[in-house]
Structure formats: C-alpha cells, structure tokens
Scaffold this motif. Sequence first.
Motif, short mmCIF file in Angstrom:
data_model
loop_
_atom_site.label_atom_id
_atom_site.label_comp_id
_atom_site.label_asym_id
_atom_site.label_seq_id
_atom_site.Cartn_x
_atom_site.Cartn_y
_atom_site.Cartn_z
N LEU A 42 0.83 -1.21 0.00
CA LEU A 42 0.00 0.00 0.00
C LEU A 42 0.87 1.26 0.00
O LEU A 42 0.50 2.28 -0.60
CB LEU A 42 -0.93 0.00 1.21
CG LEU A 42 -2.15 -0.92 1.18
CD1 LEU A 42 -2.90 -0.86 2.50
CD2 LEU A 42 -3.08 -0.57 0.02
N ALA A 43 2.01 1.17 0.66
CA ALA A 43 2.90 2.34 0.75
C ALA A 43 3.53 2.70 -0.59
O ALA A 43 4.10 3.79 -0.73
CB ALA A 43 4.00 2.08 1.79
N ASP A 72 5.43 10.05 4.12
CA ASP A 72 6.81 10.38 4.51
C ASP A 72 7.58 9.15 4.96
O ASP A 72 8.77 9.01 4.66
CB ASP A 72 6.80 11.42 5.64
CG ASP A 72 6.17 12.72 5.21
OD1 ASP A 72 6.34 13.11 4.04
OD2 ASP A 72 5.47 13.35 6.04
N ASP A 73 6.92 8.26 5.70
CA ASP A 73 7.64 7.12 6.25
C ASP A 73 6.65 6.04 6.67
O ASP A 73 5.56 6.34 7.16
CB ASP A 73 8.46 7.57 7.48
CG ASP A 73 9.29 6.43 8.06
OD1 ASP A 73 10.02 5.79 7.31
OD2 ASP A 73 9.18 6.18 9.28
N VAL A 74 7.05 4.79 6.44
CA VAL A 74 6.26 3.64 6.92
C VAL A 74 7.22 2.76 7.70
O VAL A 74 8.20 2.26 7.17
CB VAL A 74 5.64 2.85 5.76
CG1 VAL A 74 4.86 1.65 6.30
CG2 VAL A 74 4.71 3.74 4.93
N LEU A 99 2.66 10.95 7.57
CA LEU A 99 2.28 11.61 6.33
C LEU A 99 2.31 13.12 6.50
O LEU A 99 2.25 13.63 7.62
CB LEU A 99 0.86 11.19 5.90
CG LEU A 99 0.52 9.71 5.89
CD1 LEU A 99 -0.27 9.34 7.15
CD2 LEU A 99 -0.29 9.35 4.67
N THR A 100 2.38 13.81 5.37
CA THR A 100 2.17 15.25 5.33
C THR A 100 0.96 15.49 4.44
O THR A 100 0.88 14.95 3.32
CB THR A 100 3.39 15.98 4.75
OG1 THR A 100 4.54 15.70 5.57
CG2 THR A 100 3.15 17.48 4.71
N ALA A 101 0.00 16.27 4.92
CA ALA A 101 -1.25 16.41 4.19
C ALA A 101 -1.78 17.83 4.27
O ALA A 101 -1.57 18.54 5.26
CB ALA A 101 -2.30 15.44 4.75
N SER A 107 1.29 17.59 9.71
CA SER A 107 1.87 16.26 9.90
C SER A 107 0.81 15.35 10.50
O SER A 107 0.14 15.72 11.47
CB SER A 107 3.10 16.34 10.80
OG SER A 107 2.75 16.88 12.08
N TRP A 108 0.67 14.17 9.90
CA TRP A 108 -0.29 13.17 10.38
C TRP A 108 0.47 11.90 10.73
O TRP A 108 1.50 11.59 10.14
CB TRP A 108 -1.33 12.84 9.31
CG TRP A 108 -2.31 13.94 9.02
CD1 TRP A 108 -2.38 15.15 9.63
CD2 TRP A 108 -3.34 13.92 8.03
NE1 TRP A 108 -3.40 15.90 9.10
CE2 TRP A 108 -4.01 15.17 8.11
CE3 TRP A 108 -3.76 12.99 7.11
CZ2 TRP A 108 -5.07 15.49 7.27
CZ3 TRP A 108 -4.83 13.30 6.27
CH2 TRP A 108 -5.48 14.53 6.36
N ALA A 109 -0.06 11.16 11.70
CA ALA A 109 0.52 9.87 12.08
C ALA A 109 -0.59 8.85 12.26
O ALA A 109 -1.64 9.14 12.83
CB ALA A 109 1.35 10.00 13.35
#
Length: 279
Positions: A42-43, A72-74, A99-101, A107-109
Amino acid sequence: MLRAIIEGKGRRLPASVSAGDSLKRAFVQSEDILTATVFGRLAYLDGPLFWEILKQTFRPQFLPAQSIVEIDDVEFWPTWGQAKGTLNKAVEPDVVIRLTAGDPPQSWALIVECKYGGGAQSSQQWYEEWTAYLAESAAIERADQVWLLAIGGHSPKGVEATVTELSAATRTRHGIDLRVAGAEWSDLVKTLNTIEIPTSAARRVIADIRKAFDLHGFRQVRPLSDLVDLSQQYKPSGALTSLRSPHTDPETATTDFDKWAAKSVRWRPVSEHQILRLR
C-alpha cells in the motif's frame, strides 16, 4: 514478506507447520507476513490514493477527505521504550505511518494494530501504544493529527461496536480519549475491489495485494444481485438466435446454418433409462 524478514519477524515457523510442509503453508498462517505484505505494498501507492483507500475502509469514517497527501515514512514494528517507567515494558506497534497532508501542510501519524488468526483487539494494548507514542514524540515532533487504526480481531458484535466498547474502556480506566477507527481485513479487500484506480502502476500494486489476500483465504464473493444481466451485455448472432427462436421453416431459411438448424431435432430432456434409474 521482505519487510517482515528485515525487521526480524518470521524467524520461527508456526507450531502448526511441520518439517516438509510448503513455504506457502507457513506464510498463510503468519500475521506478520500478511501485515508486511499488505501495508508494505500500500505504501507504494501515491499518497492521495493510499489515503482514500484507508478512508473508505476504516469505520467510523472520520478520517478527513484530503487530496494532498504525501507518505513520509512507513515503519514496521518499531520498539518504543521511552515509556518503560510507566508501562514497565517496551511497546511494539505493528505499523506506524507518517504523512504530510493538506495546504497549509500538517503532519499526520497513523498507529496501526493488526490482528489475524484468532488474536483480538485490546483496549489495554491501545492505551499502551498511545502512551508509548506520546513518550517517543517530543512535543515539537508530535504529529498534528494522530489516529489509531485497528484492523482484524474485532468481536462478533461488529467493528464499530468493538471500537466504541474498547474506546470507552480506555477512557474509563485511563482517562484517555483515543481517536480509533477499525476494519476487518475483508473490508480492505472490498475497498480494493471497488475503488477507482487511476493508473496502470497502481493497478499492478493492488493486483499484487489481492493475490496476497487470496493466499490468506480472503476473497470477495459478489452477490448475484450485483451481477449485470448477461443477456444485456452479449447480443447473440443471427445464427444463434435461430437456434433459440421458434422452429425455422426450411423453405424460408436463407443461410446454410439456418437450413441446418431448421432440419435439426430440438434437444429434449433425458428420458428415464434403466441405467439412470436411482435405486
């Protein structure tokens, strides 16, 4: 699978797997392999499609609509030990997605807890992961928005009932209001089968995820009511029409096929025969 091996998962075969069993048998019984295969792929998707898949899959559906999303990162199975003083142990969430949205960007986590093969979601585990996240994230590094996503392991009451019940338990026991959304793996399968996929590259990635789900026994069966009437999709040729229409008069038949069809005896039900009679 690659991420599971790199992160030290799957070092031992399940007890139910015997010497000489196929690798396929070992893989389909592993929660870690399923988690790494699905979320690792999915990433690979573009951020907006990735986010839309999650938004359509998890309930209650409070993940915000957003068309500007960058992954940004998984991170798989990070070890969070900063809260040992409170929890007396390190905590290991299954997946953490950053993520950045939006515009202006936020910034989201996402903290993802996965269950498969009989494991159940737990309010205590949710509390521990949230507490560990807060301890790991200095105030300046903490994401603007944080959600916990729980996939698999919900009670027979249903996903939303489980989320409501466990969230209330966390609030009562620990005084913490968590933002949790839940889903079963089959919900994700359904989303992947119904969502509009914009590019051929994304279709290849999602086809790979579907194969992983098939391997683990997850298949979406469409009800008959969803099927389009085949008679409306496929118009029979004139020759085939003559076979199913009233008997053609040999004198008026215009093609060799029609003449043959006119002279042919119609199929009849098989009559009872000594050999076929049930005893």
